[in-house]
Design a protein around this motif. Structure first.
Motif, short mmCIF file in Angstrom:
data_model
loop_
_atom_site.label_atom_id
_atom_site.label_comp_id
_atom_site.label_asym_id
_atom_site.label_seq_id
_atom_site.Cartn_x
_atom_site.Cartn_y
_atom_site.Cartn_z
N ALA A 20 0.84 -1.21 0.00
CA ALA A 20 0.00 0.00 0.00
C ALA A 20 0.86 1.25 0.00
O ALA A 20 0.56 2.23 -0.69
CB ALA A 20 -0.92 -0.01 1.22
N LEU A 21 1.95 1.24 0.75
CA LEU A 21 2.85 2.40 0.78
C LEU A 21 3.52 2.63 -0.57
O LEU A 21 3.62 3.77 -1.05
CB LEU A 21 3.93 2.19 1.85
N GLU A 22 3.96 1.56 -1.19
CA GLU A 22 4.71 1.69 -2.44
C GLU A 22 3.82 2.00 -3.64
O GLU A 22 4.31 2.46 -4.67
CB GLU A 22 5.53 0.43 -2.69
N THR A 23 2.55 1.73 -3.55
CA THR A 23 1.63 2.02 -4.65
C THR A 23 0.75 3.23 -4.34
O THR A 23 -0.23 3.48 -5.04
CB THR A 23 0.73 0.81 -4.94
N ALA A 24 1.11 3.97 -3.29
CA ALA A 24 0.30 5.13 -2.89
C ALA A 24 0.31 6.21 -3.96
O ALA A 24 1.34 6.43 -4.62
CB ALA A 24 0.84 5.70 -1.57
N PRO A 25 -0.80 6.90 -4.15
CA PRO A 25 -0.87 7.96 -5.17
C PRO A 25 -0.17 9.25 -4.74
O PRO A 25 -0.14 10.22 -5.49
CB PRO A 25 -2.38 8.18 -5.31
N THR A 26 0.39 9.28 -3.55
CA THR A 26 1.06 10.48 -3.05
C THR A 26 2.40 10.10 -2.44
O THR A 26 2.55 9.03 -1.87
CB THR A 26 0.20 11.20 -1.98
N ALA A 27 3.36 11.03 -2.56
CA ALA A 27 4.68 10.82 -1.96
C ALA A 27 4.77 11.49 -0.59
O ALA A 27 5.82 11.44 0.06
CB ALA A 27 5.77 11.37 -2.88
N ALA A 28 3.67 12.10 -0.16
CA ALA A 28 3.67 12.84 1.10
C ALA A 28 3.50 11.93 2.31
O ALA A 28 3.63 12.37 3.44
CB ALA A 28 2.56 13.89 1.10
N GLY A 29 3.22 10.66 2.06
CA GLY A 29 3.04 9.72 3.16
C GLY A 29 1.58 9.40 3.41
O GLY A 29 0.68 10.18 3.04
N LEU A 30 1.36 8.24 4.00
CA LEU A 30 -0.01 7.78 4.28
C LEU A 30 -0.24 7.69 5.77
O LEU A 30 0.64 7.26 6.54
CB LEU A 30 -0.24 6.40 3.65
N SER A 31 -1.43 8.07 6.19
CA SER A 31 -1.81 7.95 7.59
C SER A 31 -2.19 6.49 7.88
O SER A 31 -2.39 5.68 6.97
CB SER A 31 -3.01 8.84 7.90
N THR A 32 -2.29 6.17 9.16
CA THR A 32 -2.71 4.81 9.55
C THR A 32 -4.09 4.49 8.99
O THR A 32 -4.32 3.38 8.49
CB THR A 32 -2.72 4.68 11.08
N SER A 33 -5.00 5.45 9.04
CA SER A 33 -6.35 5.22 8.52
C SER A 33 -6.33 4.92 7.03
O SER A 33 -7.05 4.04 6.55
CB SER A 33 -7.24 6.44 8.80
#
Length: 362
Positions: A298-311
């Motif tokens: 999920a982190l590596e395929t995220a649409p943003t490079a700003a980071g993902l929250s736990t939710s």
């Protein structure tokens, strides 16, 4: 001099009849259903999907030392918070009454350990999870009546009886007649509050089959059987009356020492406990569990490079919040993930080390 009245201290005589406590019984004729009316009867909905169902009678049996209480505590905490129990969906939060019939001395560490390892604030359990540190005797009409009132007043969605043996003192364990009385008493509590009554019971020495009379096996809606040793456990759904049965669920017990922050002034030995978590099979990539791999993906395929929250990671990985929290801790310890946000609002990204160790693959 007037003689004292010998009847002066007696209550006055009235014509009002004494009030009797009458249980109103609906006539059988009024309970008859036509075939068409059967459509109005809805099957129970999940309380903890695949394991417990709303407004039913259930049992979990296991031999001594098989981690049955740890599993029951984890389920109770997740249900009280309205959070998924590992891979099992919890549709809504429900109030839980946990009858610690064998004593409540070790429950604090077990509950706080589950919260801490899973990333939940234990204060959220206030007025959601209640502990009754004494048995409810199912053979005692006064105990059962009081339990009915308690479950109804609290608004309980789940009442856990841990253990059934301690709640049936004086009733012959091998007698179908006497255990039938206990089942009827448990059903009274269930009906009074519209809750699920979940009995934790001992199995025979060399089997996961419940000890004693088989009356409970036939009387419960859900019959769960557990085996465990060496920090590994398996729960088999032997029977659900009107839901898929025969499934098996694997768990592992994670040793955890509750922090002094949550248990100030308590020695380390008393803060040690076990926490029941899903036993995901390890994947080939760096011996990560399935949950850890899902979070990494999920982190590596995220649409943003700003980071993902736990939710966001919970939603993208389709994994429970507790599993995501534990996965992030492992990935951070390995150096595969770091927090680029703040302590209060964490945002996670994958690191270059993580990409190298994972073969450069998302």
């Amino acid at each position: 001099m007037t003689a004292p009245d010998p009847y002066a201290d007696l209550p006055p005589i009235t014509d009002e009849p004494a009030r009797l406590s009458v249980v109103h019984r609906e006539p059988l004729r009024d309970r008859l259903l036509t075939v068409a009316q059967l459509a109005d009867i809805r099957p129970p909905t999940p309380l903890v999907d695949g394991l417990l169902y709303r407004n039913t009678l259930a049992q979990l049996s296991a031999t001594a030392g098989s981690y049955k209480t740890f599993a029951a505590i984890a389920m109770s905490c997740a249900l009280a918070l309205g959070e998924n129990f590992e891979s099992h969906r919890v549709p809504t939060a429900e109030k839980v009454v946990y009858v610690a019939a064998e004593g409540a001395s070790g429950l604090r560490a077990r509950i706080l350990g589950w919260c801490e390892l899973s990333g939940y604030d234990p204060e959220r359990l206030d007025e959601q999870l209640y502990i009754l540190p004494c048995p409810v005797q199912l053979g005692d009409i006064a105990d059962v009546s009081e339990a009915c009132d308690l479950a109804r007043d609290v608004g309980a969605g789940l009442v856990v009886l841990d253990t059934r043996a301690k709640c049936t003192l004086g009733l012959e364990e091998n007698s179908a007649t006497e255990q039938g009385r206990a089942i009827a008493a448990a059903e009274r509590i269930q009906e009074a509050a519209g809750c699920t009554v979940f009995a934790i019971h001992h199995a025979g020495r060399n089997s996961s089959s419940p000890r004693g009379s088989t009356a409970w096996d036939g009387g419960v809606w859900s019959d769960l059987r557990m085996e465990g040793a060496d920090l590994l456990a398996k729960v088999k759904c032997e029977k659900h009356k009107d839901a898929p049965s025969g499934c098996e669920h694997q768990f592992r017990m994670v040793p955890h020492t509750v922090s002094q922050h949550l248990m100030p002034g308590v020695g380390e030995t008393a803060r040690r406990t076990l926490v029941a978590v899903s036993n995901d099979s390890e994947t080939g990539a760096q011996n990560l569990t399935a949950s850890e791999t899902k979070v990494w993906d999920a982190l590596e395929t995220a649409p943003t490079a700003a980071g993902l929250s736990t939710s966001a990671l919970v939603e993208l990985s389709e994994t429970s919040r507790a599993s995501v929290f534990r996965a992030l801790k492992v990935l951070q310890d390995k150096g595969y993930v770091r927090n680029v946000g703040s302590e209060k609002r964490a945002l996670f990204i994958g690191t270059e080390l993580g990409r190298q160790q994972m073969g450069g693959q998302p």
